[in-house]
Design an enzyme around this catalytic site. Sequence first.
Site, mmCIF file in Angstrom:
data_model
loop_
_atom_site.group_PDB
_atom_site.id
_atom_site.type_symbol
_atom_site.label_atom_id
_atom_site.label_comp_id
_atom_site.label_asym_id
_atom_site.label_seq_id
_atom_site.Cartn_x
_atom_site.Cartn_y
_atom_site.Cartn_z
ATOM 1 N N SER A 13 0.830 -1.196 0.000
ATOM 2 C CA SER A 13 0.000 0.000 0.000
ATOM 3 C C SER A 13 0.875 1.262 0.000
ATOM 4 O O SER A 13 0.414 2.324 -0.408
ATOM 5 C CB SER A 13 -0.878 0.011 1.250
ATOM 6 N N TYR A 27 -4.025 1.132 3.916
ATOM 7 C CA TYR A 27 -5.089 0.176 3.624
ATOM 8 C C TYR A 27 -5.696 -0.376 4.925
ATOM 9 O O TYR A 27 -6.810 -0.897 4.914
ATOM 10 C CB TYR A 27 -4.531 -1.022 2.837
ATOM 11 N N ASN A 53 0.675 -7.173 4.507
ATOM 12 C CA ASN A 53 -0.158 -8.121 5.255
ATOM 13 C C ASN A 53 -1.636 -7.832 5.070
ATOM 14 O O ASN A 53 -2.451 -8.743 4.980
ATOM 15 C CB ASN A 53 0.187 -8.046 6.742
ATOM 16 N N GLU A 104 4.534 6.368 7.855
ATOM 17 C CA GLU A 104 4.387 6.964 6.516
ATOM 18 C C GLU A 104 4.721 8.466 6.557
ATOM 19 O O GLU A 104 5.165 9.026 5.583
ATOM 20 C CB GLU A 104 2.963 6.767 5.969
ATOM 21 N N CYS A 150 3.235 -6.456 9.874
ATOM 22 C CA CYS A 150 2.981 -5.342 8.968
ATOM 23 C C CYS A 150 4.354 -4.963 8.443
ATOM 24 O O CYS A 150 5.302 -4.804 9.236
ATOM 25 C CB CYS A 150 2.345 -4.162 9.699
ATOM 26 N N THR A 151 4.463 -4.836 7.136
ATOM 27 C CA THR A 151 5.793 -4.658 6.557
ATOM 28 C C THR A 151 6.368 -3.259 6.818
ATOM 29 O O THR A 151 7.519 -3.002 6.501
ATOM 30 C CB THR A 151 5.755 -4.955 5.040
ATOM 31 N N HIS A 152 5.574 -2.388 7.412
ATOM 32 C CA HIS A 152 6.096 -1.079 7.841
ATOM 33 C C HIS A 152 6.869 -1.176 9.164
ATOM 34 O O HIS A 152 7.727 -0.345 9.441
ATOM 35 C CB HIS A 152 4.955 -0.088 8.071
#
Length: 273
Positions: free
Chosen positions: A11, A42, A74, A158, A192-194
């Site tokens: 995302s 997302y 994810n 972000e 979560c890939t963040h």
Amino acid sequence: MSNGPIGVFDSGYGGLTVLKEITQKLPQYDYIYLGDNARAPYGPRSFETVYQYTLQCVEWFFSMGCPLVILACNTASAKALRTIQQNDLPQMGADKRILGVIRPTTEVIGNYTKTNHVGILGTQGTVQSKAYPIEIAKFFPDVAVFQQDCPMWVPLIENNEHLSPGADYFIKKNIQQLLEQSPSIDTILLACTHYPLLLEKLQQYVPVGTTLLSQGEIVANSLGDYLERHPKFSENCTKKGRVSFYTTDSVEDFDQHGAIFYGKPVISTHLEL
Ligand code: DGL
């Protein structure tokens, strides 16, 4: 069968933490990364919206000739992958594949815990989908799974505010909410890939000896195995070691923030979907 790069999707920026590990493990392949930054996050969006957005991005990857797309997100893996695989992929071409990040992680997570109590930190979408407890039960039925959603973490990351003192309030709060569910949790998955960007901060708030697990390396190893087991498929992935980046939002922002996630300079192209 189409020949082209491997597509890697998120995302926003988070999937770059996965791409970083994949390109280290499998540098010979070509990759295209797409961050749907214009529509991120997302995490709080409905199943239908995450499905529609993800499908649109997957169609774009296929139009770019990608034989294989990794959903390095994810939320998209939890809310859209299965529907796309079952409903849309048959029409888009039997020679194409879409893989997510949940399955490879749930296949190995039980190997990290000694107490058999595992914690999952993720977006609201990932937690609400129950994808992790359901999948882990298939591979490790004796493992108890505790989940906590962290709605503020992706927006903080972000916006590059995750290392600011204000971020600590939310990080500490959600970690405590997870640990209150079981004092025996010894392994926490950053689902979560963040979240790998928060690793240092998270270490301050978990008991000493807790394993904090990021997915990048796990997904890279799993992709390596997949390509070895499917040599015909691997032949269709082009191999010149090139990586290109696309974003649905500002390229200036993407290049600046993306480099933090990727650990190397990033030069992106704008994509209007
Ligand atoms: N990086 C995505 C994930 O792994 C999430 C972010 C979002 O909320 O957009 O879930």
